[in-house]
Design a protein around this motif. Structure first.
Motif, PDB file in Angstrom:
ATOM      1  N   ASP A  18       0.899  -1.139   0.169  1.00  0.00           N
ATOM      2  CA  ASP A  18       0.073  -0.092  -0.001  1.00  0.00           C
ATOM      3  C   ASP A  18       1.049   1.249   0.103  1.00  0.00           C
ATOM      4  OD1 ASP A  18      -2.342  -1.615   0.117  1.00  0.00           O
ATOM      5  OD2 ASP A  18      -2.642  -1.174   1.974  1.00  0.00           O
ATOM      6  N   ARG A  19       2.063   1.409   0.660  1.00  0.00           N
ATOM      7  CA  ARG A  19       2.913   2.350   0.994  1.00  0.00           C
ATOM      8  C   ARG A  19       3.427   2.707  -0.463  1.00  0.00           C
ATOM      9  NH1 ARG A  19       7.396   4.490   5.072  1.00  0.00           N
ATOM     10  NH2 ARG A  19       7.354   6.677   4.471  1.00  0.00           N
ATOM     11  N   ALA A  20       3.943   1.592  -1.206  1.00  0.00           N
ATOM     12  CA  ALA A  20       4.542   1.702  -2.304  1.00  0.00           C
ATOM     13  C   ALA A  20       3.816   2.268  -3.418  1.00  0.00           C
ATOM     14  CB  ALA A  20       5.073   0.190  -2.854  1.00  0.00           C
ATOM     15  N   VAL A  21       2.517   2.101  -3.537  1.00  0.00           N
ATOM     16  CA  VAL A  21       1.390   2.513  -4.305  1.00  0.00           C
ATOM     17  C   VAL A  21       1.420   3.814  -3.963  1.00  0.00           C
ATOM     18  CG1 VAL A  21      -0.857   2.544  -5.247  1.00  0.00           C
ATOM     19  CG2 VAL A  21       0.550   0.414  -4.741  1.00  0.00           C
ATOM     20  N   ASP A  22       1.251   4.434  -2.634  1.00  0.00           N
ATOM     21  CA  ASP A  22       0.967   5.771  -2.405  1.00  0.00           C
ATOM     22  C   ASP A  22       2.302   6.558  -2.733  1.00  0.00           C
ATOM     23  OD1 ASP A  22      -1.393   5.219  -1.030  1.00  0.00           O
ATOM     24  OD2 ASP A  22      -0.525   5.018   1.067  1.00  0.00           O
ATOM     25  N   THR A  23       3.346   6.025  -2.476  1.00  0.00           N
ATOM     26  CA  THR A  23       4.787   6.684  -2.957  1.00  0.00           C
ATOM     27  C   THR A  23       4.712   6.952  -4.216  1.00  0.00           C
ATOM     28  OG1 THR A  23       5.777   5.416  -1.098  1.00  0.00           O
ATOM     29  CG2 THR A  23       7.304   6.555  -3.124  1.00  0.00           C
ATOM     30  N   VAL A  24       4.403   6.050  -5.236  1.00  0.00           N
ATOM     31  CA  VAL A  24       4.384   6.341  -6.629  1.00  0.00           C
ATOM     32  C   VAL A  24       3.372   7.440  -7.020  1.00  0.00           C
ATOM     33  CG1 VAL A  24       6.057   4.505  -7.342  1.00  0.00           C
ATOM     34  CG2 VAL A  24       3.505   4.249  -7.365  1.00  0.00           C
ATOM     35  N   THR A  25       2.195   7.081  -6.543  1.00  0.00           N
ATOM     36  CA  THR A  25       0.944   7.980  -6.899  1.00  0.00           C
ATOM     37  C   THR A  25       1.261   9.443  -6.374  1.00  0.00           C
ATOM     38  OG1 THR A  25      -0.311   7.215  -5.012  1.00  0.00           O
ATOM     39  CG2 THR A  25      -0.805   6.149  -7.198  1.00  0.00           C
ATOM     40  N   ALA A  26       1.968   9.600  -5.388  1.00  0.00           N
ATOM     41  CA  ALA A  26       2.271  10.860  -4.922  1.00  0.00           C
ATOM     42  C   ALA A  26       3.144  11.640  -5.986  1.00  0.00           C
ATOM     43  CB  ALA A  26       3.042  10.832  -3.581  1.00  0.00           C
ATOM     44  N   LEU A  27       4.281  10.801  -6.390  1.00  0.00           N
ATOM     45  CA  LEU A  27       5.035  11.477  -7.486  1.00  0.00           C
ATOM     46  C   LEU A  27       4.207  11.681  -8.767  1.00  0.00           C
ATOM     47  CD1 LEU A  27       7.914   8.894  -7.038  1.00  0.00           C
ATOM     48  CD2 LEU A  27       8.073  11.255  -6.193  1.00  0.00           C
ATOM     49  N   ARG A  28       3.371  10.751  -9.212  1.00  0.00           N
ATOM     50  CA  ARG A  28       2.522  11.069 -10.348  1.00  0.00           C
ATOM     51  C   ARG A  28       1.758  12.375 -10.160  1.00  0.00           C
ATOM     52  NH1 ARG A  28      -1.989   6.775 -11.374  1.00  0.00           N
ATOM     53  NH2 ARG A  28      -2.916   8.100  -9.402  1.00  0.00           N
ATOM     54  N   ASP A  29       1.158  12.427  -8.931  1.00  0.00           N
ATOM     55  CA  ASP A  29       0.243  13.691  -8.614  1.00  0.00           C
ATOM     56  C   ASP A  29       0.617  14.875  -8.118  1.00  0.00           C
ATOM     57  OD1 ASP A  29      -1.540  11.619  -9.369  1.00  0.00           O
ATOM     58  OD2 ASP A  29      -2.041  11.250  -7.494  1.00  0.00           O
ATOM     59  N   ASN A  30       2.240  14.992  -8.468  1.00  0.00           N
ATOM     60  CA  ASN A  30       2.697  16.130  -7.944  1.00  0.00           C
ATOM     61  C   ASN A  30       2.786  16.512  -6.528  1.00  0.00           C
ATOM     62  OD1 ASN A  30       3.816  16.882 -10.691  1.00  0.00           O
ATOM     63  ND2 ASN A  30       1.655  17.175 -10.977  1.00  0.00           N
ATOM     64  N   ARG A  31       2.478  15.511  -5.489  1.00  0.00           N
ATOM     65  CA  ARG A  31       2.743  15.677  -4.174  1.00  0.00           C
ATOM     66  C   ARG A  31       4.192  15.314  -3.626  1.00  0.00           C
ATOM     67  NH1 ARG A  31      -0.332  11.720  -2.116  1.00  0.00           N
ATOM     68  NH2 ARG A  31      -0.965  10.827  -3.857  1.00  0.00           N
ATOM     69  N   GLN A  32       4.324  15.835  -2.390  1.00  0.00           N
ATOM     70  CA  GLN A  32       5.655  15.443  -1.752  1.00  0.00           C
ATOM     71  C   GLN A  32       5.818  14.026  -1.704  1.00  0.00           C
ATOM     72  OE1 GLN A  32       6.407  17.689   1.477  1.00  0.00           O
ATOM     73  NE2 GLN A  32       8.703  17.130   1.626  1.00  0.00           N
ATOM     74  N   ALA A  33       6.940  13.538  -1.999  1.00  0.00           N
ATOM     75  CA  ALA A  33       7.043  12.167  -1.790  1.00  0.00           C
ATOM     76  C   ALA A  33       7.642  11.968  -0.380  1.00  0.00           C
ATOM     77  CB  ALA A  33       8.642  11.694  -2.533  1.00  0.00           C
ATOM     78  N   PRO A  34       6.996  10.774   0.255  1.00  0.00           N
ATOM     79  CA  PRO A  34       7.157  10.300   1.469  1.00  0.00           C
ATOM     80  C   PRO A  34       8.672  10.219   1.945  1.00  0.00           C
ATOM     81  CG  PRO A  34       6.416   8.522   0.660  1.00  0.00           C
ATOM     82  CD  PRO A  34       6.507   9.673  -0.328  1.00  0.00           C
ATOM     83  N   THR A  35       9.319  10.324   3.268  1.00  0.00           N
ATOM     84  CA  THR A  35      10.508   9.695   3.428  1.00  0.00           C
ATOM     85  C   THR A  35      10.749   8.657   3.603  1.00  0.00           C
ATOM     86  OG1 THR A  35       9.817  10.295   5.867  1.00  0.00           O
ATOM     87  CG2 THR A  35      10.671  12.084   4.952  1.00  0.00           C
TER      88      THR A  35
END
Length: 261
Positions: free
Chosen positions: A224-241
């Motif tokens: 789930d977190r892996a998906v959240d990480t790459v969707t954040a990149l795709r959606d121009n949100r800040q990437a998680p630490t």
């Protein structure tokens, strides 16, 4: 260092993280957990296979061979022992013990259905006869698969497995506080449950639980977190630490050197 058995007889429950590869096991050990289990679901899913039916056998053996070199206790999820023959199950577990495994989970089900309790008990007895020091966590699957899903039926199987020599009783699907209290009050062996969002580890300890397994939760949460990480990149949100590449690389290098690789 406490033995794996001793970890089940402390004031607070043993929290057991379940790993699906070397990297996850090293991370759990680095976080201070004294014991790490494997997850058949996580191992099977990593290979693109559904859980159960022996799909994780080869990968579990390969992973156990590597994790057995770690400084923490390792316990392996071996489904139903991958055989109907108690002698074959006992020989398989003995091979894992040679690899450094301290315990195993043995299920009393196959293909999503309960098997006769005497069948599971014969496997437990055979394992303990051949490998008396292995911690056998006997899994009672009534509640997990919704078959004869009553406290009375669970207790009947638990007594059978205790008489066969089991060291612990694992009841996945056990989440009702009153049911937990009834079972832990009767079962003399350490009772193991899966982590559940409705109860904290401290609350489970107050109910008499001695071991809380994460099961496949860390694997599923990681996906789930892996998906959240790459969707954040795709959606121009800040990437998680995340833990740095260099820290994880150093952990793997140290393990490889200690393992002689």
């Amino acid at each position: 260092m406490s033995t794996f058995r001793q970890l089940h007889y402390r004031d607070s429950p043993l929290v057991l993280p379940n790993a699906w590869d070397v990297g996850s096991a090293l991370a759990f050990a680095d976080a201070g957990f004294p014991a790490v289990g494997t997850t058949s679901f996580g191992i099977a899913a990593s290979a693109g296979l559904p859980d159960g039916g022996g799909s994780s056998k080869a990968a579990t053996v390969a992973l156990a061979a590597r994790l057995g070199r770690m400084s923490v206790h390792i316990t392996a999820d071996v489904e139903d022992g991958y055989s109907d023959d108690p002698a074959e199950v006992a020989e398989f577990v003995a091979e894992l013990e040679v690899l450094g495994v301290a315990g195993v989970n043995l299920e009393d089900s196959r293909d999503g259905h309960l098997v006769d309790a005497s069948t599971a008990a014969a496997k437990i007895s055979a394992v303990k006869d051949l490998s008396p020091d292995i911690f056998v966590n006997a899994r009672v699957d009534n509640l997990w698969f919704g078959e004869h899903a009553t406290v009375e039926a669970v207790l009947l199987r638990a007594r059978t497995y205790a008489d066969a020599g089991a060291d612990g009783i694992f009841v996945p699907g056990l989440v009702n506080p009153e049911d937990i209290r009834r079972i832990t009050a009767v079962v003399a062996l350490p009772v193991n449950v899966l982590a559940h969002p409705s109860l904290t580890v401290a609350e489970l300890g107050d109910l008499g639980v001695k071991r809380v397994s994460s099961g496949s939760l860390p694997y599923r949460a990681a996906i789930d977190r892996a998906v959240d990480t790459v969707t954040a990149l795709r959606d121009n949100r800040q990437a998680p630490t995340a833990t740095s590449y260099w820290e994880m690389q150093a952990r793997l290098v140290a393990f490889s050197r200690a393992s002689g690789n």
